[in-house]
Scaffold this active site. Sequence first.
Site, PDB file in Angstrom:
ATOM      1  N   GLN A 162      -2.974   3.629  44.047  1.00  0.00           N
ATOM      2  CA  GLN A 162      -2.413   4.951  44.312  1.00  0.00           C
ATOM      3  C   GLN A 162      -1.445   4.919  45.492  1.00  0.00           C
ATOM      4  O   GLN A 162      -0.754   5.899  45.748  1.00  0.00           O
ATOM      5  CB  GLN A 162      -3.532   5.971  44.577  1.00  0.00           C
ATOM      6  N   ARG A 211     -10.359  14.325  43.452  1.00  0.00           N
ATOM      7  CA  ARG A 211      -9.670  15.612  43.694  1.00  0.00           C
ATOM      8  C   ARG A 211     -10.282  16.314  44.893  1.00  0.00           C
ATOM      9  O   ARG A 211     -10.660  17.480  44.820  1.00  0.00           O
ATOM     10  CB  ARG A 211      -9.800  16.494  42.464  1.00  0.00           C
ATOM     11  N   CYS A 212     -10.405  15.576  45.998  1.00  0.00           N
ATOM     12  CA  CYS A 212     -11.178  16.108  47.110  1.00  0.00           C
ATOM     13  C   CYS A 212     -10.334  16.639  48.243  1.00  0.00           C
ATOM     14  O   CYS A 212     -10.869  17.277  49.142  1.00  0.00           O
ATOM     15  CB  CYS A 212     -12.095  15.021  47.654  1.00  0.00           C
ATOM     16  N   GLU A 240      -5.445  19.171  43.297  1.00  0.00           N
ATOM     17  CA  GLU A 240      -6.848  19.124  43.686  1.00  0.00           C
ATOM     18  C   GLU A 240      -7.495  20.503  43.724  1.00  0.00           C
ATOM     19  O   GLU A 240      -8.725  20.616  43.721  1.00  0.00           O
ATOM     20  CB  GLU A 240      -6.984  18.408  45.028  1.00  0.00           C
TER      21      GLU A 240
HETATM   22  N1  MCN Z   1       3.324  20.772  40.570  1.00  0.00           N
HETATM   23  C1  MCN Z   1       4.189  21.782  40.223  1.00  0.00           C
HETATM   24  N2  MCN Z   1       4.405  22.817  41.098  1.00  0.00           N
HETATM   25  C2  MCN Z   1       3.737  22.899  42.270  1.00  0.00           C
HETATM   26  C3  MCN Z   1       2.814  21.892  42.612  1.00  0.00           C
HETATM   27  C4  MCN Z   1       2.639  20.815  41.746  1.00  0.00           C
HETATM   28  O1  MCN Z   1       4.762  21.748  39.145  1.00  0.00           O
HETATM   29  N3  MCN Z   1       3.937  23.892  43.117  1.00  0.00           N
HETATM   30  C5  MCN Z   1       3.154  19.579  39.710  1.00  0.00           C
HETATM   31  C6  MCN Z   1       3.715  18.345  40.425  1.00  0.00           C
HETATM   32  O2  MCN Z   1       5.075  18.210  40.296  1.00  0.00           O
HETATM   33  C7  MCN Z   1       2.917  17.221  39.794  1.00  0.00           C
HETATM   34  C8  MCN Z   1       1.566  17.883  39.564  1.00  0.00           C
HETATM   35  O3  MCN Z   1       1.797  19.301  39.528  1.00  0.00           O
HETATM   36  O4  MCN Z   1       3.515  16.827  38.601  1.00  0.00           O
HETATM   37  C9  MCN Z   1       0.552  17.562  40.688  1.00  0.00           C
HETATM   38  O5  MCN Z   1       1.200  17.722  41.914  1.00  0.00           O
HETATM   39  P1  MCN Z   1       0.505  17.673  43.359  1.00  0.00           P
HETATM   40  O6  MCN Z   1      -0.401  18.823  43.505  1.00  0.00           O
HETATM   41  O7  MCN Z   1       1.582  17.469  44.339  1.00  0.00           O
HETATM   42  O8  MCN Z   1      -0.446  16.388  43.319  1.00  0.00           O
HETATM   43  P2  MCN Z   1      -0.024  14.844  43.296  1.00  0.00           P
HETATM   44  O9  MCN Z   1       1.071  14.660  42.373  1.00  0.00           O
HETATM   45  O10 MCN Z   1       0.055  14.316  44.666  1.00  0.00           O
HETATM   46  O11 MCN Z   1      -1.292  14.249  42.564  1.00  0.00           O
HETATM   47  C10 MCN Z   1      -2.469  13.953  43.264  1.00  0.00           C
HETATM   48  C11 MCN Z   1      -3.626  14.812  42.801  1.00  0.00           C
HETATM   49  C12 MCN Z   1      -4.871  14.179  43.260  1.00  0.00           C
HETATM   50  S1  MCN Z   1      -5.012  13.812  44.900  1.00  0.00           S
HETATM   51  C13 MCN Z   1      -5.851  13.831  42.382  1.00  0.00           C
HETATM   52  S2  MCN Z   1      -7.276  13.172  43.017  1.00  0.00           S
HETATM   53  C14 MCN Z   1      -5.675  14.017  40.972  1.00  0.00           C
HETATM   54  C15 MCN Z   1      -4.688  15.098  40.651  1.00  0.00           C
HETATM   55  O12 MCN Z   1      -3.573  14.951  41.380  1.00  0.00           O
HETATM   56  N4  MCN Z   1      -5.637  12.910  40.189  1.00  0.00           N
HETATM   57  C16 MCN Z   1      -5.160  13.044  38.906  1.00  0.00           C
HETATM   58  N5  MCN Z   1      -4.498  15.314  39.328  1.00  0.00           N
HETATM   59  C17 MCN Z   1      -4.591  14.269  38.446  1.00  0.00           C
HETATM   60  N6  MCN Z   1      -4.167  14.401  37.161  1.00  0.00           N
HETATM   61  C18 MCN Z   1      -4.219  13.332  36.343  1.00  0.00           C
HETATM   62  N7  MCN Z   1      -3.781  13.491  35.073  1.00  0.00           N
HETATM   63  N8  MCN Z   1      -4.678  12.118  36.743  1.00  0.00           N
HETATM   64  C19 MCN Z   1      -5.149  11.940  38.001  1.00  0.00           C
HETATM   65  O13 MCN Z   1      -5.581  10.762  38.407  1.00  0.00           O
HETATM   66 CU1  CUM Z   2      -9.442  12.868  47.344  1.00  0.00          CU
HETATM   67  S1  CUM Z   2      -8.962  12.282  45.516  1.00  0.00           S
HETATM   68 MO1  CUM Z   2      -6.979  12.475  45.405  1.00  0.00          MO
HETATM   69  O1  CUM Z   2      -6.752  12.483  47.082  1.00  0.00           O
HETATM   70  O2  CUM Z   2      -6.414  10.957  45.057  1.00  0.00           O
END
Ligand code: MCN
Ligand code: CUM
Length: 806
Positions: free
Chosen positions: A237, A384-385, A760
């Site tokens: 990651q 997702r913590c 998350e």
């Molecule tokens: N997004 C959006 N508009 C926003 C916020 C987000 O359209 N205002 C979209 C983003 O562009 C992205 C998605 O939603 O495509 C998730 O965005 P974000 O919240 O920024 O999270 P990350 O991309 O950093 O993903 C990490 C987060 C975490 S920490 C875990 S744990 C988790 C999660 O995402 N793991 C996942 N969702 C997951 N979903 C899948 N399918 N697989 C994982 O391993």
């Molecule tokens: Cu705490 S689970 Mo996500 O941060 O990859």
Amino acid sequence: MKDEVPTTEERVANLKGMGSSRKRVEDVRFTQGRGNYVDDIKLDGMLFGDFVRSPYAHARVTTIHTEEAMKVPGVLAVITAADLEPLGLHWMPTLAGDKQMVLADGKVLFQGQEVAFVVATDRYAAADGVEAVEVDYEELPVVVDPFKAMEPDAPVLREDLEGQTEGAHGPRRHHNHIFTWEQGDKDATEAVMAEADVVAEEMIYYHRTHPSPLETCGSVASMDKVTGKLTLWGTFQAPHAIRTVVSLISGIAEHNIRVISPDIGGGFGNKVGAYAGYVCSVVASIVTGKPVKWVEDRMENLMSTAFARDYWMQGKIAATKEGKITGLWCHTTADHGGFDACADPTKFPAGFMNICTGSYDIPTAYLAVDGVYTNKAPGGVAYRCSFRVTEAAYFIERMIEVLAIKLNMDAAELRRINFIKKEQFPYNSALGWEYDSGDYHTAWDKALNAVGYDDLRAEQAQQLEDFKAGKTRRLMGIGLTHFTEIVGAGPVKNCDILGLGMFDSCEIRIHPTGSAIARLGTISQGQGHATTFAQIIASEIGIPADDITLEEGDTDTAPYGLGTYGSRSTPVAGAATAMAGRKIKAKAQMIAAYLLEVHDDDVEFDVDRFVVKGAPERFKTMKEIAFAAYNQAIPGVEPGLEAVSYYDPPNMTYPFGAYICVLDIDVDTGEAEVRKFYALDDCGTRINPMIIEGQVHGGLTEALAIAMGQEIAYDEMGNNKSATLMDFFIPTSWETPNYETDHTTTPSPHHPIGAKGVGESPNVGGVPCFSNAVHDAFRPFGLTQSHMPHDHWRIWKTANGLGLHS
Ligand code: MCN
Ligand code: CUM
């Protein structure tokens, strides 16, 4: 003849930019078997490595007999700690400032710990080799209870730390103690508790669970002895951080290491940390001169890789008779297992647990967390913590319910009178955060109206009467949750991992014909980055999202970034993407002005072009400008059109949500059926509403799993009782209810496009919501707290304990 010139709306729609539910571009590959996962990587002469693992949770390893294994056809090497020691690789640093055995060095500390690494020509030979390795163990007393681990005569787990009174996060006060982390004002909080009209007290346990992603962890290492270059594919990651760590611990120069995260089949935080398999595949490749693959199976994944939660949270919440909360006190005992391999920013040994004042204006608060070693697998930050926000949200949302019982108040009303008000943002919390923006009352009222809250309560009261009258054996529970998230780690001044500041990056390169490639320091594991980040660029610079390739996860090509976890991609890399887009736009403006023969300030951006102010018929499209950047000698402007941004966010973002669950519980079977689940999320500006909905559905289903059935359970001998999918509950479509999603939009004031994270949120808010629904059903019978997971057996036991079966 009809005017052929597209309207502004048509031009906007053509971009498929921010706000559009653009279909996921990656799904074309994924649905046609064209994904490229670690196990799909097949190299010439590739070998396979597999682990001998400890059957004991705590034992001394006296002898490892490898002779028989070496006779197994295809087995080439059996690596033990003794082989790694001369290289200094028998232990590795963890992300939490601790160190962890790569292979058992004298003893083992949890069941499933890596003891030896068998390298063979294929997976089957390696498995036969693993069977043939004999290990002599001397069993030691096992500690699985973190409170017992802290007793004076508890066995010493970490002999390597014996006598060390200073740990990575301050003083250690016991041989199994890792750290104490304190936030807030202890004396003031205790004074508030002493004087309060009402104090509710409860022990809230958030059990140990595991993200169990569809694809387990794995890596392929290939050391090219001719070029001196190491290529490492893996389920990472944070590929850049892995490259730096590999360089630091192996001594291989960083430019000679290429780390590639190919497609990842779900990460959920399970793939943030460094695992023994990564190190052993690298060592084996260096030793044999051949590529070496390591891919764990499901049991290995559930037994040895990053677990989630395991927090015992003792809480006190004080309020006036009218229900205004005056103080919050929390002492947490955190079970970290045999090594502290939590993946938190360095200064936060308990993550962002100090967001535990939640959505409420609580003037005085105190939090202390004690990290403790036990004979269980290491980890702690996963699933997702949001760096322990799941635990924080569960704690406060349970404490609110417990307080509501004590005050004999409606829990929705209790929340409403304590919410931080819209005009209080930016809000400074008693435990040290500055919440960027929020409008909780609007979200809450919208949610209560959407489900018809008052009618639901009336129905519930009727059902209770019917139950008492013997007309039904079902009880109805209404679960409420209003959570506040904190995502987007983080300002470099506060947040680093192993000294690496938590910025992120984006590089955009526009091709002469007006299409583009963008590369980011993050890595999608299923979140759909290739879809959504192209949408940000499309809106920022006016090139259709369909004309933008997005690449992540190759450290030889992507700019340095800290990776994807903590829902940080949108708040940090998303901001970098917008800022890189703006740099391109600024240069495009100069080019447009030159082509239109006007001053730079006399052109303005309009969807997909620059127009002369006051003369909209005079314009240059981004496509034309891109070509000119490569085709014309423009005085004072370098050729080409590209930009990179490294973004250090000024603050984190604070998404929030209002969730409501309606459950029907069968008192005689303990079955709980979700009748309704309503989830309102506010993640600021929404980039792709469909992807957000998908994230929410997935996160809620994981929340359902955790709240209602999943648990990594150990017996007193430290045997993992839940290391198969027969024993570890994964909801299928059968158990998964229908979800109603909704939203409000409160942009982040400091983020370039106002977006907050969302990935998350549904787990942070979902778990307390399901759990509160179960508790709410039994509230009339005097239940204040019962531990998750609320599987049928536990619910039945709760009903039984309350005398409902007599
Ligand atoms: N997004 C959006 N508009 C926003 C916020 C987000 O359209 N205002 C979209 C983003 O562009 C992205 C998605 O939603 O495509 C998730 O965005 P974000 O919240 O920024 O999270 P990350 O991309 O950093 O993903 C990490 C987060 C975490 S920490 C875990 S744990 C988790 C999660 O995402 N793991 C996942 N969702 C997951 N979903 C899948 N399918 N697989 C994982 O391993
Ligand atoms: Cu705490 S689970 Mo996500 O941060 O990859």
